[in-house]
Design an enzyme around this catalytic site. Sequence first.
Site: not given
Length: 826
Positions: A710, A753
């Site tokens: 990611s 996140k």
Amino acid sequence: MTHYPWDEDSFDTSISQRTDELYQIPNHPADAEGIIEGIGIIMREVSLFPRLLSPIFIWAEKDRRAIQAAQNKNQTVLILFLNEPEEKEPSSLQVENFLPIGVEAAIGRLVEMPDGGFSALAQGRRRVEILEIVQTEPLLRVRARVIPENTRITRRTEALMRTTLDLFERCVQLDRSIPEEAQVFAMNIEEPGWLADMITTAMSFNDDIRREMLLLRDPNERLMRLSKYLAEEINVLELESEIHSRVQSEVDRSQREMYLREQMRQIQNELGEGDIWTRELNELRQRIEASDLPQEPKKVALREVERLEQMPPMSPEVGIIRSYIDWILELPWTKVTEDNLDVRHAAKILERDHYGLRKAKERILEYIAVRSLKPRKNRQPILCFVGPPGTGKTSFGRSIAEALGRVFVRVSLGGVRDEAEIRGHRRTYIGALPGRILQTMRRAGVANPLFMLDEIDKLGNDFRGDPASALLEVLDPEQNHAFSDHYLEIPFDLSKVMFITTANTLATIPPALLDRMEVIEFPGYIEEEKIEIARRYLIPRQMEENGIQDLNIEFDIEALKRIIREYTYEAGVRNLEREIGRICRKIARLKAEGKTYPQRITADLIEKFLDPPQYFPPEAERRDEVGVAQSLAWTENGGEVMVIEVAVLEGKGNLQMTGQLGEVMQESGQAALTYVKSRAAAFGIDLDVFERMDIHVHVPEGAIPKDGPSAGITIATAMISALTGRPVYHTVGMTGEITLRGRVLPIGGTREKVLAAHRAGLKTVILPEKNLKDLVDVPKGVRTDLKIVPVRHMDQVLKVALSDQVVIPPPRPRRREEEQQEQEEE
Ligand code: ADP
């Protein structure tokens, strides 16, 4: 059976008298040619040798009359031995039907026996050669010639006698049925023939051998033959004794033990200890009988008490068995608590203890509602609470237990690698115990506790078996009504237990286990939520715990914010609670020491109570920089903002990646580079750079391993920034996987996140478009605070993240001409 004069002790007195009588009977005189005539008695086996004593038994009337006649008329008795001992009666009374040699015998007084027969002692006198049967009726009369015994001792005879004696001695040693006196007696015999006959009688040889020996007239020959048989016998006896001693040593050991045990028991009885032991065992038995154990464990426990009774109280096994029985007695087999299925009551308790956690609360209330409507059919659902540490998983479990009125127990599975930790060790192991499941059940004391299995994602697995498979059995409603523990060995019913597991991540939970569970997420908290939790729950609780609840102290919101931002850095509220606790303790101490303490905890006071800050508000430090971009990462502790640095240096076109990066992350670095190369012209990057300079990607905090795809778009952004001299905005955080052509792919852990970005004070978050749907889980406040930019392609990323201004000159590889020029100058 043969009697020897030497073991008269073993005779009753009447027998010894009868022996004396026999010795007084003189030998019958023979005529000049050695011929004698006497009354005949027939025997089937050779059981009488000259000079030796033997009892004889008489049933036939004719024999009895014969003996009486002989005694009355002072005649001698001649014993004939049948040729064919198998025959009961001789076919005819012909000499041919008998052995050619018989024995003249003196017969003692007849003694009537209880069964109607008679017995008498007989002493053999001489070997006789049977010549003729003179008369058969009314009594047998036989004529015979006395065989003179050769008593001369030559050297050969002497040697033979000695050998025979030696062999006999060995036999006596080996064969316990021969009395030792027999050997002494043999040693005192001086005639060779007598010696042979005596030993033949003493050895229990079979009839064939005895016949053979009887028929040998020459003493030397008799000794020779005898020594052969003795040697054979020794062979057999030695073999026998070897086998015997082997068997004996086995038997001896157990007998010795039994004997010692018995002695110990007797000693204990003498000392009065045996009584205590018996009493103790009786009490134990009564306790078992009176307990509410189900049938099987009760049976097993009683059986073990029986085993104890067979043992002396000192035996080391006693302790093992005792603690086994204790385990059986102390496990909650049947005892249960009554469930409180009042939904409103439960709702009140869950609300009282926890802020937020809407999903978890709803799920529990649904569960209770269903249970209250359908009490019978209840397959307990197995819940799995997943989330970062300190988000209230454990304490929520506790509240559920309280709401339901169940006992709460928990056990941590972190680092459990051995199946035996779950299922116990067999009792044959020294120090064996049941596994953690049953140990915890004993602690619970009821069969239906709320059982929390913590850190199910940290379960290990190695050669000692797979603890996960044991856990499967624990959690499987089909199997857990008869959970088998190696130590207990009796199936234990876990079906009434309500299991809740907790984990920080789902990724490492074995899929088979995950399948059985219903996942409830415990998300990390944002600042506002933390402040709420602190005000409503943590502060009152900490004040109470430290005894200062009556002091009316207040925490300013700003103070809490400062603790959250500068002293804790976490998704949950564990550290926040700890810091609040520290402040409360300090105030308690001031109060106790009689000093003044503040009524209001303001932001300024925090530093006084808590030493210098541990973390710094992130954005204060940062500015827009070239080659530095911020990636949003997911960890077990919640989300993180991860800084990625790129430097371009002289070199040979290598890509170097450092900071403990996993394989997947390295690959996404490669992908990012390929993408950047393919678009170099569009970004105005000199293509020579990729051949003549090295690109170094570094992710700080190198001790922490990092992995995952990611960070792809962040690496690409930092690279382009470094290669173009355009800075990356420091208020932007991003996450997304990159393809070679610059497409942005979705990632996991969006919510954590985004929360991390918020916590770190970022303003803009770049997310893969496909992850937009995950934002429903993000609190509204966060969504309004942040600018969230959904992207599909790198172009969109760069537009948001990268400044248009070139602030430093982009790296430029030195041209060939320049190099040449430099060389020339040198
Ligand atoms: P976990 O088990 O998830 O690691 P804990 O249950 O130990 O977390 O929680 C740590 C502390 O934070 C506990 O004292 C708990 O009561 C408190 N806490 C966490 N979440 C909440 C919440 N939503 N409301 C009230 N207190 C909370």
